[in-house]
Structure formats: structure tokens, C-alpha cells
Design a protein around this motif. Structure first.
Motif, PDB file in Angstrom:
ATOM      1  N   UNK A 140       0.821  -1.228   0.000  1.00  0.00           N
ATOM      2  CA  UNK A 140       0.000   0.000   0.000  1.00  0.00           C
ATOM      3  C   UNK A 140       0.854   1.277   0.000  1.00  0.00           C
ATOM      4  N   UNK A 141       2.143   1.152   0.363  1.00  0.00           N
ATOM      5  CA  UNK A 141       3.021   2.325   0.302  1.00  0.00           C
ATOM      6  C   UNK A 141       3.559   2.550  -1.126  1.00  0.00           C
ATOM      7  N   UNK A 142       3.346   1.583  -1.991  1.00  0.00           N
ATOM      8  CA  UNK A 142       3.859   1.682  -3.363  1.00  0.00           C
ATOM      9  C   UNK A 142       2.686   1.967  -4.313  1.00  0.00           C
ATOM     10  N   UNK A 143       3.004   2.132  -5.611  1.00  0.00           N
ATOM     11  CA  UNK A 143       1.945   2.494  -6.567  1.00  0.00           C
ATOM     12  C   UNK A 143       1.298   1.245  -7.180  1.00  0.00           C
ATOM     13  N   UNK A 144       1.188   0.184  -6.381  1.00  0.00           N
ATOM     14  CA  UNK A 144       0.721  -1.103  -6.891  1.00  0.00           C
ATOM     15  C   UNK A 144      -0.764  -1.077  -7.270  1.00  0.00           C
ATOM     16  N   UNK A 145      -1.563  -0.410  -6.461  1.00  0.00           N
ATOM     17  CA  UNK A 145      -2.993  -0.361  -6.778  1.00  0.00           C
ATOM     18  C   UNK A 145      -3.229   0.346  -8.119  1.00  0.00           C
ATOM     19  N   UNK A 146      -2.495   1.438  -8.329  1.00  0.00           N
ATOM     20  CA  UNK A 146      -2.604   2.170  -9.592  1.00  0.00           C
ATOM     21  C   UNK A 146      -2.162   1.286 -10.760  1.00  0.00           C
ATOM     22  N   UNK A 147      -1.165   0.447 -10.524  1.00  0.00           N
ATOM     23  CA  UNK A 147      -0.684  -0.463 -11.574  1.00  0.00           C
ATOM     24  C   UNK A 147      -1.768  -1.468 -11.950  1.00  0.00           C
ATOM     25  N   UNK A 148      -2.385  -2.060 -10.954  1.00  0.00           N
ATOM     26  CA  UNK A 148      -3.440  -3.049 -11.223  1.00  0.00           C
ATOM     27  C   UNK A 148      -4.583  -2.390 -11.995  1.00  0.00           C
ATOM     28  N   UNK A 149      -4.947  -1.180 -11.597  1.00  0.00           N
ATOM     29  CA  UNK A 149      -6.005  -0.457 -12.298  1.00  0.00           C
ATOM     30  C   UNK A 149      -5.636  -0.197 -13.756  1.00  0.00           C
ATOM     31  N   UNK A 150      -4.379   0.202 -13.954  1.00  0.00           N
ATOM     32  CA  UNK A 150      -3.888   0.482 -15.305  1.00  0.00           C
ATOM     33  C   UNK A 150      -3.949  -0.768 -16.171  1.00  0.00           C
ATOM     34  N   UNK A 151      -3.416  -1.860 -15.624  1.00  0.00           N
ATOM     35  CA  UNK A 151      -3.323  -3.107 -16.385  1.00  0.00           C
ATOM     36  C   UNK A 151      -4.712  -3.606 -16.772  1.00  0.00           C
ATOM     37  N   UNK A 152      -5.671  -3.494 -15.865  1.00  0.00           N
ATOM     38  CA  UNK A 152      -7.011  -3.988 -16.191  1.00  0.00           C
ATOM     39  C   UNK A 152      -7.741  -3.019 -17.120  1.00  0.00           C
ATOM     40  N   UNK A 153      -7.503  -1.713 -16.974  1.00  0.00           N
ATOM     41  CA  UNK A 153      -8.213  -0.731 -17.798  1.00  0.00           C
ATOM     42  C   UNK A 153      -7.627  -0.595 -19.199  1.00  0.00           C
ATOM     43  N   UNK A 154      -6.311  -0.769 -19.325  1.00  0.00           N
ATOM     44  CA  UNK A 154      -5.668  -0.498 -20.611  1.00  0.00           C
ATOM     45  C   UNK A 154      -5.505  -1.730 -21.496  1.00  0.00           C
ATOM     46  N   UNK A 155      -6.079  -2.844 -21.100  1.00  0.00           N
ATOM     47  CA  UNK A 155      -5.955  -4.098 -21.856  1.00  0.00           C
ATOM     48  C   UNK A 155      -4.480  -4.395 -22.185  1.00  0.00           C
ATOM     49  N   UNK A 156      -3.661  -4.349 -21.150  1.00  0.00           N
ATOM     50  CA  UNK A 156      -2.227  -4.576 -21.297  1.00  0.00           C
ATOM     51  C   UNK A 156      -1.956  -6.010 -21.752  1.00  0.00           C
ATOM     52  N   UNK A 157      -1.095  -6.141 -22.784  1.00  0.00           N
ATOM     53  CA  UNK A 157      -0.768  -7.477 -23.308  1.00  0.00           C
ATOM     54  C   UNK A 157       0.323  -8.149 -22.493  1.00  0.00           C
ATOM     55  N   UNK A 158       1.267  -7.329 -22.003  1.00  0.00           N
ATOM     56  CA  UNK A 158       2.370  -7.901 -21.245  1.00  0.00           C
ATOM     57  C   UNK A 158       2.861  -6.923 -20.191  1.00  0.00           C
ATOM     58  N   UNK A 159       3.140  -7.464 -19.005  1.00  0.00           N
ATOM     59  CA  UNK A 159       3.814  -6.693 -17.959  1.00  0.00           C
ATOM     60  C   UNK A 159       5.193  -7.313 -17.762  1.00  0.00           C
ATOM     61  N   UNK A 160       6.224  -6.486 -17.933  1.00  0.00           N
ATOM     62  CA  UNK A 160       7.599  -6.964 -17.736  1.00  0.00           C
ATOM     63  C   UNK A 160       8.082  -6.472 -16.375  1.00  0.00           C
ATOM     64  N   UNK A 161       8.426  -7.380 -15.500  1.00  0.00           N
ATOM     65  CA  UNK A 161       8.924  -6.988 -14.181  1.00  0.00           C
ATOM     66  C   UNK A 161      10.442  -6.847 -14.257  1.00  0.00           C
TER      67      UNK A 161
END
Ligand code: ZN
Length: 202
Positions: free
Chosen positions: A124-145
């Protein structure tokens, strides 16, 4: 009896400020301060102004959290960049390191650190929630860690893989780096290869 001061007070204060910077010891701080004193006043003014302006004007991109003077950064706004690939990094320094390879054409997401219970840093101290929202909203094909392979980095990588797998394909870059190696200090060829050799997380 008190020893006489070595530096006249304004000089002492300047040396002290330089010494607060990372990687600057007392000798270097003294050298920099004496150098500043000898510069023409207009040069020193430009330096001081650049410090203040950078501090005042640079914030983070509201989409990817990379350092930016505009609300959405140049990378997020660039139509030439692949919109459906997101490379996740811990820090803006890592974006800069990856950009220098000139190999990566997708977008980024800057976490603002790694999960580290010892330091009181949870998801919760990181921008993880925003990332999950982005990935689900933007129809992301791949996330590279692309997170440094420290103990905390590994924890973060595995946490994110589990979280994001329901939405998209999740890969991680193939570090030729030793455990504890740092993305920022990898040379450009090593980083480009690490990116190319990424593999899917299962
Ligand atoms: Zn951005």
C-alpha cells in the motif's frame, strides 16, 4: 579553550550542505565549496536557480509515476511507444537506465520502492494499486517486471506476478546480474540482453 574555527561560518555552512549529498565526503565537499566561491556570481546564481527550479517543477507522471515536469510524462504521451506493454521498475533511475539502452519501446510503471516489511514498506506504500487499475483498464498485453534481484526485489516480483497474472501475461527480465545486482549500474548491453531474454513467470 575552544579551538579556532577552520572555516569562516558561511563557508562552513556551504561545505556542510555539500557533505549532505550522497557520495560526497568532507574533502570533496571542501573542494566543491571552494570552487563555488571562486566562480563568477552569475554562474553561482544560475546553479542555485537550477536547484530550486528542479525541486519546484519536477513531480511525477500521474499515469506511470516517472519523474516529470508535466502531469503526464513524455513517454506516456509518445504515440510511437507500444501502449500495451508495461515495464515495472522500482525507481525512476531504472527508467533512465532502460531508456539508455534504446531497446525498449513500451511504457513504464514506477513503483516508488520495493516491498520491505523490515522498513515498514508494504504494497500500500507503493503504486501497486494504480498499476493493477492500469493493467485492467488499458488491456495490457504484457507486464515486464524489471526489479533488482535483492531479497526485497524478489518478494516484490513474486507478489506482483501473482497479483497481475489474472489480467495479463507477466514476464521478468533475465538478469545476468548477480543476486543483489543493481539495474542502475548494469551496462547498456547487459540490460538490453536482460530485456530481450525475459521469460514468463509461472
Ligand atoms: Zn508517464
Amino acid at each position: 579553550m575552544e579551538e579556532p574555527a577552520i572555516y569562516t561560518p558561511p563557508l562552513a555552512r556551504l561545505i556542510e550542505q555539500f557533505q549532505r549529498l550522497p557520495g560526497i565526503g568532507p574533502k570533496t565537499a571542501q573542494r566543491l565549496a571552494l570552487y563555488v566561491i571562486k566562480r563568477p556570481e552569475k554562474d553561482v546564481e544560475a546553479f542555485a536557480q537550477a536547484l530550486l527550479n528542479a525541486k519546484k517543477q519536477v513531480g511525477v507522471c500521474q499515469k506511470c509515476f516517472h519523474l516529470s515536469a508535466t502531469s503526464v510524462c513524455d513517454i506516456c504521451r509518445n504515440p510511437q511507444r507500444e501502449p500495451d506493454v508495461i515495464c515495472v521498475v522500482a525507481d525512476s533511475r531504472d527508467v533512465i537506465a532502460l531508456e539508455k539502452t534504446r531497446e525498449y519501446r513500451g511504457k513504464y510503471h514506477v513503483l516508488g520502492g520495493v516491498i520491505s516489511p523490515m522498513d515498514g514498506i508494504g504494497p500500500e506504500q507503493l503504486t501497486i494499486q494504480a498499476l493493477v487499475q492500469r493493467v485492467s483498464a488499458e488491456k495490457t498485453k504484457e507486464v515486464i517486471l524489471a526489479i533488482n534481484p535483492s531479497v526485497e526485489g524478489e518478494t516484490t516480483t513474486l507478489y506482483l506476478a501473482q497479483l497481475l497474472r489474472p489480467f495479463t501475461k507477466v514476464t521478468r527480465i533475465a538478469f545476468g546480474l548477480p543476486m543483489g545486482g543493481d539495474l542502475e549500474y548494469a551496462d547498456e548491453v547487459t540490460l538490453a540482453r536482460a530485456l530481450e531474454g525475459r521469460r514468463e513467470l509461472d
